[in-house]
Scaffold this motif. Structure first.
Motif, PDB file in Angstrom:
ATOM      1  N   LEU A 115       0.823  -1.208   0.000  1.00 55.68           N
ATOM      2  CA  LEU A 115       0.000   0.000   0.000  1.00 55.68           C
ATOM      3  C   LEU A 115       0.857   1.257   0.000  1.00 55.68           C
ATOM      4  O   LEU A 115       0.469   2.288  -0.564  1.00 55.68           O
ATOM      5  N   PRO A 217      -0.569   1.250  -4.753  1.00 54.95           N
ATOM      6  CA  PRO A 217      -1.367   2.414  -5.172  1.00 54.95           C
ATOM      7  C   PRO A 217      -1.846   2.331  -6.617  1.00 54.95           C
ATOM      8  O   PRO A 217      -2.963   2.763  -6.928  1.00 54.95           O
ATOM      9  N   ARG A 229      -7.606   4.630   0.158  1.00 52.15           N
ATOM     10  CA  ARG A 229      -6.272   4.283   0.642  1.00 52.15           C
ATOM     11  C   ARG A 229      -6.026   4.671   2.100  1.00 52.15           C
ATOM     12  O   ARG A 229      -5.499   3.857   2.871  1.00 52.15           O
TER      13      ARG A 229
END
Length: 257
Positions: A115, A217, A229
């Motif tokens: 992430l 991402p 996110r």
């Protein structure tokens, strides 16, 4: 976040009985190799699109020998951190969760690294597995249904976490939670430094695993989840903090090699 039956704030989860669509497809796939869906996936299921990406990242590494070896090493590294419970039934129940907790810790670390855009792997496509019935062999009771909401509050407070992991819920359903926590709870403060070290080792180990794709991402943007996110990061951060604190307590009940 939500609140349980006693008004305690914590992260909500999508239970097996409530899973539909893509979430149910992922759960059914996970249940081919697990007795129940781990709480990590149930929390990620609040964003079904990210659950698909996370499942795809996990699927390529969960069965790899290096993943199992890294998980076993994490358990072994903290086996002497606390005093195990005196009750043999409680110890046996706790020992069942040591390896699953270590595996979820590695996975949470890998997902968080992805992430953050720091995992060197192609973006996951987020393709759902085939839809099938969700039939856990040994489902953990939900926080609302399990007979221990007040004790859950103590566990959250002492571990400083919004999460009630599947292990506590399973123990509650078997009538073993109070006995387990009476032994383990007082040892939490002394075990904190060990848990912090375990977290760092888990992140280092996760970086070395052979991830095939990443829920990064770019994958989130392709799935239209860019705005999600920050929330996903919060959930993964909570698990990355909580799982070492729980594993340190549980590993003491496993047998030394």
């Amino acid at each position: 976040m939500g609140a349980d039956a006693d008004g305690l704030v914590g992260y909500p989860m999508v239970e097996e009985a409530d899973a539909t669509g893509a979430v149910a497809a992922v759960y059914a796939d996970l249940l081919e190799s697990m007795p129940f869906v781990p709480s990590l996936f149930k929390s990620l299921a609040l964003c079904p699109g990210h659950l698909l990406l996370a499942h795809e990242q996990a699927a390529g590494v969960l069965s790899h020998p290096s993943f199992a070896e890294a998980a076993q090493q994490l358990v072994a590294s903290v086996q002497d951190a606390v005093r195990p419970p005196a009750d043999a039934e409680v110890r046996a129940a706790l020992a069942e969760f040591a390896e699953p907790l270590s595996r979820m810790l590695l996975l949470a670390a890998g997902l968080r690294i992805a992430l953050d855009g720091d995992l060197d792997a192609p973006p996951a496509a987020g393709e759902a597995p085939q839809p099938r019935p969700v039939r856990p062999r040994n489902p953990a009771p939900s926080p609302q249904d399990a007979p221990a909401p007040r004790l859950y509050g103590r566990i959250r407070a002492e571990l400083e976490t919004p999460i009630i992991n599947s292990i506590w819920r399973s123990l509650a359903g078997r009538g073993l939670l109070e006995a387990a926590w009476n032994d383990l709870g007082p040892q939490v403060p002394a075990a904190r430094a060990t848990a912090d070290g375990l977290q760092r080792r888990a992140v280092e180990a996760a970086r070395r695993l052979p991830w095939q794709v990443a829920a990064d991402p770019a994958a989130l943007e392709q799935a239209g989840l860019g705005d999600a996110r920050p929330g996903i990061a919060d959930v993964l951060g909570a698990y990355l903090t909580t799982l070492p604190r729980v594993l340190v307590l549980v590993a003491s009940s496993t047998e030394h090699p």
